[in-house]
Structures are given as structure tokens and as C-alpha cells.
Design a protein around this motif. Structure first.
Motif, PDB file in Angstrom:
ATOM      1  N   ILE A 162       0.845  -1.206   0.000  1.00 59.70           N
ATOM      2  CA  ILE A 162       0.000   0.000   0.000  1.00 59.70           C
ATOM      3  C   ILE A 162       0.879   1.254   0.000  1.00 59.70           C
ATOM      4  CG2 ILE A 162      -1.655   1.353   1.381  1.00 59.70           C
ATOM      5  CD1 ILE A 162      -2.956  -1.328   2.182  1.00 59.70           C
ATOM      6  N   LYS A 163       1.954   1.223   0.776  1.00 58.43           N
ATOM      7  CA  LYS A 163       2.850   2.397   0.826  1.00 58.43           C
ATOM      8  C   LYS A 163       3.482   2.641  -0.555  1.00 58.43           C
ATOM      9  CE  LYS A 163       6.715   4.594   3.163  1.00 58.43           C
ATOM     10  NZ  LYS A 163       7.119   5.191   1.924  1.00 58.43           N
ATOM     11  N   VAL A 164       3.921   1.548  -1.181  1.00 54.65           N
ATOM     12  CA  VAL A 164       4.539   1.708  -2.513  1.00 54.65           C
ATOM     13  C   VAL A 164       3.528   2.319  -3.496  1.00 54.65           C
ATOM     14  CG1 VAL A 164       5.479   0.426  -4.502  1.00 54.65           C
ATOM     15  CG2 VAL A 164       6.260  -0.122  -2.188  1.00 54.65           C
ATOM     16  N   LEU A 165       2.294   1.828  -3.442  1.00 58.55           N
ATOM     17  CA  LEU A 165       1.262   2.368  -4.341  1.00 58.55           C
ATOM     18  C   LEU A 165       1.024   3.855  -4.065  1.00 58.55           C
ATOM     19  CD1 LEU A 165      -1.264  -0.605  -4.377  1.00 58.55           C
ATOM     20  CD2 LEU A 165      -0.068   0.316  -6.370  1.00 58.55           C
ATOM     21  N   HIS A 166       0.964   4.210  -2.794  1.00 64.12           N
ATOM     22  CA  HIS A 166       0.795   5.634  -2.449  1.00 64.12           C
ATOM     23  C   HIS A 166       1.970   6.449  -2.975  1.00 64.12           C
ATOM     24  CE1 HIS A 166      -2.208   4.802   1.053  1.00 64.12           C
ATOM     25  NE2 HIS A 166      -2.836   5.131  -0.071  1.00 64.12           N
ATOM     26  N   ASP A 167       3.186   5.903  -2.806  1.00 65.75           N
ATOM     27  CA  ASP A 167       4.380   6.634  -3.270  1.00 65.75           C
ATOM     28  C   ASP A 167       4.346   6.855  -4.782  1.00 65.75           C
ATOM     29  OD1 ASP A 167       5.207   6.734  -0.689  1.00 65.75           O
ATOM     30  OD2 ASP A 167       6.771   5.175  -0.881  1.00 65.75           O
ATOM     31  N   PHE A 168       3.733   5.914  -5.506  1.00 66.91           N
ATOM     32  CA  PHE A 168       3.613   6.100  -6.964  1.00 66.91           C
ATOM     33  C   PHE A 168       2.445   7.029  -7.310  1.00 66.91           C
ATOM     34  CE2 PHE A 168       6.083   2.055  -7.557  1.00 66.91           C
ATOM     35  CZ  PHE A 168       7.081   2.591  -8.360  1.00 66.91           C
ATOM     36  N   GLY A 169       1.692   7.452  -6.304  1.00 67.76           N
ATOM     37  CA  GLY A 169       0.622   8.414  -6.533  1.00 67.76           C
ATOM     38  C   GLY A 169      -0.757   7.802  -6.716  1.00 67.76           C
ATOM     39  N   PHE A 170      -0.905   6.523  -6.384  1.00 69.74           N
ATOM     40  CA  PHE A 170      -2.231   5.903  -6.511  1.00 69.74           C
ATOM     41  C   PHE A 170      -3.030   6.071  -5.220  1.00 69.74           C
ATOM     42  CE2 PHE A 170       0.288   3.358  -9.554  1.00 69.74           C
ATOM     43  CZ  PHE A 170      -0.535   3.394 -10.663  1.00 69.74           C
ATOM     44  N   ASP A 171      -4.355   6.162  -5.355  1.00 67.82           N
ATOM     45  CA  ASP A 171      -5.249   6.000  -4.201  1.00 67.82           C
ATOM     46  C   ASP A 171      -5.487   4.506  -4.074  1.00 67.82           C
ATOM     47  OD1 ASP A 171      -5.566   8.634  -3.606  1.00 67.82           O
ATOM     48  OD2 ASP A 171      -7.261   8.900  -4.987  1.00 67.82           O
TER      49      ASP A 171
END
Ligand code: PEP
Ligand code: MN
Length: 338
Positions: free
Chosen positions: A18-27
Motif C-alpha cells: 500500500i505504501k509503494v502504491l501511495h508513493d507512486f501516486g495511486f489511491d
């Protein structure tokens, strides 16, 4: 994008993903089932490389739900694109026939063929002045001299011209003679060339690469569209498979697949698709039935002595036979031949 986690993924794995996805800018929307967690990653990132997630501990599968191409996609432009090329519409209700030799060989040859195909319903004269041959020892085409002959023949019999441009430095020259620029299968992923074609305002027919997936082919169309040239026509011309009975394998299914994914018109080229004369007509019939917006076939007045692709070129009378048959097939699916 949907990220399906492995059944044994730990809570720590889930949090890291989840953190990686957030870092890539995804919700991120998390759904936790009895055995498995699924993450919905929301955000439009056409260039995102899904392998960056697939590598992470705990990730089982990653599925894209939006296509990486935008301007070529049907969601961007829900209606079919119809290009009016000097009065001939490609992508509309009518199926357009394009015919002519593989290569322009002489004045007598191109005039004889142009006269015949025009009289029997072709709207475009095809033929190459610049030929991409597998061998440097094979006939390379007549060059500009050939294009001049082709233009004269087309004008004389009321046809439009489609011909190949092989390199960025030929675009201006070929545009002087062509109504549509043909981009050969071998150039489908020549990205610097595609960018130059994007600057042109001449319609482009982009042939599918010999080993290109439909997505790669649409990404190549995207290069031209994103450069500002809106008139891109896709051309299925057969792909290389393990089958050796035909020169290529004609991927008829690409026609409805492109139509579903994209608003761009689709041309079928059964001559290169199968590479054997007696298989060309059946494949052309199949392509019309599958929804092709145009059919491009090689026709030669003396195929046994053609300088290229004689074995896959139709005799003039075979073109007439093909025309009779495709008229019936087009009507059966609510279309007609232009
Ligand atoms: C052609 O149309 O003659 C040709 C060379 O096509 P492709 O690029 O599909 O091989
Ligand atoms: Mn050819």
C-alpha cells in the motif's frame, strides 16, 4: 489497476505494498476477503510498469484495467473515426478496396493494373517505389521515378495513392505523390520515424509489426497521434507464428479486437497476411466478414514475372472475382463496397 495478493501475504507485506502504491501516486482501496486481500489502485498512469509491483513480496497478480494508450483508445473517442481522404471515407459504412502491385515496375505495368482495378471497383492504387526487402540484392523499387508513374496512373483512372515511406528523410518526397503514407511492418516500432510522422498531416496507414502484440501496435499508433497527426489507419498484415504453411498467419481476430479497443479504422492486407495467391481471396472474404474497413490486395498483370511478391499477387481476373464476393459479404453485415 487491481493488485491481488498471495494468500499467505502478511499484514506487513500488505502495508508495504500500500505504501509503494501511495508513493507512486495511486489511491488505494483495500478489500480483505476470508483468504485473500485485493487492492484497487486508482489513478491514471499510462506509463506505469506493473513489474514494479509484481516484484514485491506478497503480490500474486497485477491487472491493468485501463489501456496504456489514450488517444487511440475508444474510451477517449467513443465513435468510429471516419477519415475523408479526398472524398473516399475510411472507417464508415462502406468498405474501401485498395489494389495494385507490390512494386511499381514500369509505366506499362502500373497503367495496366491501375486501369483494371479502377474499372472493377478499387478506390486506392497501392504499390511501392521504396521497397523494404529482406535481401539487399533484391529489387529495391524504382524510387521517385516509380512514384511519378504511380501518381499519373492513379490520376488518369480516378484512384487515390497509397505507398510506403521507409524513412523520416523520405516523408516530404513521398507526400508529394501519396494520399496515404504506408508504414511497413518492419518500421512499426521505429519510434523516431513515428514521431516524425506525427508532424505530418498526410494520413498514415500503420502496418502491424511481424511480432507485435495488438497493444504494442496501438502504442505505435499513439506515437503518431500524440504528435498531432490524427489520421492513423491500422493495417493487419499477418504475424509470424510457428506455422510454416503460409508466409505469415493472418490474424483476423485483430480486426474486431482493434475495433473494440480503438476508434481507428482497420485495413486488412491478406496478400502479406498469407503470402500465397490462392489463399488471398478466402482471407479477404473473412476480413470483410470480420469488419475490416478496407481491404488491400496485391494485383499484377503478369505475376509470374513480378519483381516482388508475384506468388501472392492476384491475377486481374481474380481481383474481379474477389470484388463480386466481397460485395455480397459486405451486404450481409449491413455494409457495402465504396
Ligand atoms: C508491402 O505492402 O508491399 C509491404 C512490403 O508490406 P509489409 O510492410 O506488410 O511487409
Ligand atoms: Mn509486397
Amino acid at each position: 489497476m487491481v493488485v491481488v495478493l498471495e494468500q499467505h501475504a502478511t499484514e506487513q507485506d500488505v502495508e508495504r505494498i500500500i505504501k509503494v502504491l501511495h508513493d507512486f501516486g495511486f489511491d488505494v482501496h483495500r478489500s480483505t476477503g476470508i483468504n485473500q486481500t485485493v487492492l484497487g489502485a486508482i489513478g491514471v498512469k499510462p506509463d506505469f510498469d506493473t513489474r514494479q509491483l509484481e516484484l514485491l513480496p506478497g503480490v500474486a497478480h497485477v491487472y491493468r484495467i485501463t489501456d496504456p494508450f489514450k488517444l487511440a483508445s475508444r474510451s477517449f473517442h467513443p465513435e468510429n473515426s471516419v477519415f475523408d481522404i479526398k472524398g473516399v471515407k475510411i472507417g464508415g459504412k462502406e468498405v474501401v478496396m485498395m489494389a495494385g502491385p507490390c512494386s511499381i515496375e514500369s509505366e506499362a505495368q502500373i497503367f495496366t493494373i491501375a486501369k483494371h482495378v479502377a474499372a472493377h471497383g478499387a478506390k486506392f492504387l497501392r504499390g511501392g517505389g521504396f521497397k523494404p526487402r529482406s535481401s539487399p540484392y533484391s529489387f529495391q523499387g524504382m524510387g521517385e521515378e516509380g512514384l511519378k508513374l504511380m501518381r499519373r496512373a492513379a490520376d488518369e483512372f480516378g484512384l487515390l495513392v497509397i505507398t510506403e515511406v521507409m524513412d523520416s528523410n523520405q516523408i516530404e518526397l513521398v507526400e508529394n505523390y501519396a494520399d496515404v503514407l504506408q508504414i511497413g511492418a518492419r518500421n512499426m516500432q521505429n519510434f523516431t520515424f513515428l514521431k516524425e510522422l506525427g508532424k505530418s498531416r498526410t494520413p498514415v496507414m500503420l502496418k502491424r509489426g511481424l511480432a507485435a502484440t495488438i497493444e504494442e501496435w496501438l502504442m505505435s499508433a499513439e506515437y503518431i497521434l500524440s504528435g498531432g497527426n490524427k489520421q492513423v489507419i491500422m493495417c493487419e498484415r499477418g504475424i509470424r507464428t510457428f506455422e510454416t504453411a503460409t508466409r505469415n498467419t493472418m490474424d483476423i481476430s485483430a480486426i474486431p479486437v482493434i475495433h473494440a479497443k480503438s476508434h481507428l479504422p482497420v485495413v486488412a492486407d491478406p496478400s502479406h497476411g498469407v503470402g500465397i495467391r490462392d489463399k488471398v481471396i478466402p482471407m479477404a472474404r473473412a476480413a470483410v466478414a470480420a469488419g475490416a474497413d478496407a481491404i488491400m490486395v496485391e494485383v499484377h498483370n503478369d505475376p509470374d514475372h513480378a519483381k516482388s511478391d508475384g506468388a501472392q499477387s492476384l491475377f486481374p481476373e481474380q481481383f474481379d472475382e474477389l470484388m463480386t464476393q466481397v460485395r455480397i459479404i459486405a451486404e450481409a453485415i449491413g455494409r457495402s463496397i465504396a
